[in-house]
Design an enzyme around this catalytic site. Structure first.
Site, short mmCIF file in Angstrom:
data_model
loop_
_atom_site.label_atom_id
_atom_site.label_comp_id
_atom_site.label_asym_id
_atom_site.label_seq_id
_atom_site.Cartn_x
_atom_site.Cartn_y
_atom_site.Cartn_z
N ALA A 1 24.83 -32.09 1.82
CA ALA A 1 25.32 -31.45 0.59
C ALA A 1 24.19 -30.64 -0.04
O ALA A 1 23.03 -30.97 0.11
CB ALA A 1 25.82 -32.51 -0.38
N ALA A 2 24.54 -29.60 -0.74
CA ALA A 2 23.54 -28.76 -1.42
C ALA A 2 23.37 -29.24 -2.85
O ALA A 2 23.95 -28.71 -3.77
CB ALA A 2 23.99 -27.31 -1.38
N HIS A 3 22.56 -30.28 -3.01
CA HIS A 3 22.29 -30.75 -4.36
C HIS A 3 20.84 -31.07 -4.56
O HIS A 3 20.01 -30.89 -3.76
CB HIS A 3 23.12 -31.96 -4.74
#
Length: 40
Positions: free
Chosen positions: A38-40
């Site tokens: 995920a892009a976090h």
């Protein structure tokens, strides 16, 4: 995760955990060379 259970080693071989002192993140193997996170 509330009400979850621990997985046995090898039960989900496509799952990845990246566990560093600063943070932890999960991912999934999409090939022999690549992990999707995920892009976090």
């Amino acid at each position: 995760i509330f009400g979850g259970t621990f997985a046995k080693n090898g039960e989900y071989p496509w799952m990845v955990v990246i566990d560093l002192p600063e943070f932890a993140c999960g991912g999934v193997l999409i090939s022999k060379k690549f992990v999707l996170t995920a892009a976090h």
